[in-house]
Design an enzyme around this catalytic site. Sequence first.
Site, short mmCIF file in Angstrom:
data_model
loop_
_atom_site.label_atom_id
_atom_site.label_comp_id
_atom_site.label_asym_id
_atom_site.label_seq_id
_atom_site.Cartn_x
_atom_site.Cartn_y
_atom_site.Cartn_z
N ARG A 125 0.93 -1.30 -0.15
CA ARG A 125 0.03 0.13 0.02
C ARG A 125 0.93 1.43 -0.08
O ARG A 125 2.18 1.43 0.46
CB ARG A 125 -0.86 -0.07 1.22
CG ARG A 125 -1.88 -0.77 1.14
CD ARG A 125 -2.88 -0.68 2.53
NE ARG A 125 -3.61 0.52 2.52
CZ ARG A 125 -3.55 1.43 3.21
NH1 ARG A 125 -2.65 1.31 4.20
NH2 ARG A 125 -4.18 2.60 3.40
N LYS A 190 3.63 -7.64 11.52
CA LYS A 190 2.89 -8.07 10.30
C LYS A 190 3.20 -9.57 9.70
O LYS A 190 4.38 -9.86 9.71
CB LYS A 190 3.21 -6.83 9.08
CG LYS A 190 2.54 -7.01 8.08
CD LYS A 190 2.56 -5.70 7.27
CE LYS A 190 2.14 -5.79 5.79
NZ LYS A 190 2.05 -4.51 4.96
N ARG A 326 -0.95 4.28 19.89
CA ARG A 326 -0.21 5.40 20.44
C ARG A 326 0.30 4.71 21.73
O ARG A 326 -0.51 4.02 22.59
CB ARG A 326 -1.46 6.37 20.84
CG ARG A 326 -1.46 7.28 19.51
CD ARG A 326 -2.85 8.21 19.95
NE ARG A 326 -2.39 9.11 21.02
CZ ARG A 326 -3.40 9.47 21.79
NH1 ARG A 326 -4.62 9.18 21.78
NH2 ARG A 326 -3.35 10.14 22.90
#
Length: 331
Positions: A125, A190, A326
Amino acid sequence: MHTRPHKALFRLLRRLSDGHFHSGQALADEFGLSRSSIFNILAQAESMGLTIHAVRGRGYRMPEPVEWLDGEVVTHYMGAEGRNYTIHVLDSVDSTNTALMAAALGGAADGTLFCAEHQRTGRGRRGRQWHSVVGGSLTFSILWRFETGLQSLAGLSLVVGLAIARAVNRHSRHPARLKWPNDILVDYRKLAGILVEVQGDMNGPAFAVAGVGLNVRLDELQRDAVDQAVVDLVEMGVTVGRNQLLADCLQELHAALNIFRQHGFAAFREAWLSLDAYAGRAVALTLPDSRSVQGVACGVDETGAFLLCDMQSILRPYNGGEISLRLDGAR
């Protein structure tokens, strides 16, 4: 590595992956090449990240057995559902998505599938490079045609991700989860990425090419080349072969696509939310224009848009962007 592999490279690698040593002379005789050509071709394999054992007096071999992709084997594993796909196994290609997009524009049929042992310029992406590893990745793209227009394809990449996660989870004790819009994670690292590209009319004939890249076995060098935390199937203890895993992916994709064509993403929303890795977590959403919005991840809506509860406790949908945890955890 963008140079084209020598045309004999993959035939040579298949010979060396049988676990036995093969002398340079025997290989030269078999392939009709000089011994120096054999040496140079195998040097090219090393530059692609492959390890070749070379032992003086014994010859060459690959240290790890490789299960090479085989369309007939994949079709066999799929049984009756195999007839829904036309599988093309490519040794080396710039990008399976780029090649299949071109084939689609040339009239390739619904269900055409390109899988590759090696991608020279694989794409992820936002223009990122996808690193594929010979024998250590599962990299493929599928073409689907639709008569209902581009407007009916909202949420398709989420459905693809869900199907791939389900296929992995048939074999894994460590559940693969989903990151909006199209990453598959294990413990926030990932495992796989999805790239869906669409073309056509808003309300008429359209097509989608769905590309999948999945990490099977990465060595340290390959991990270092990636700009984020990654995981592979070997580390997860998944031992299923690549042909069986591809068959499982295709079965899950076929079942999901039949429902998606009739009901759209709404039919998958609950299943997607059940595997949402970021639900309830404090996140930052980086928008396509580079602005950043902070809040709490609240899943997705019926169209597959990301729902963020912002600092004013307002729930807003977003159709593009990239989310990250975060670390301060502030709500």
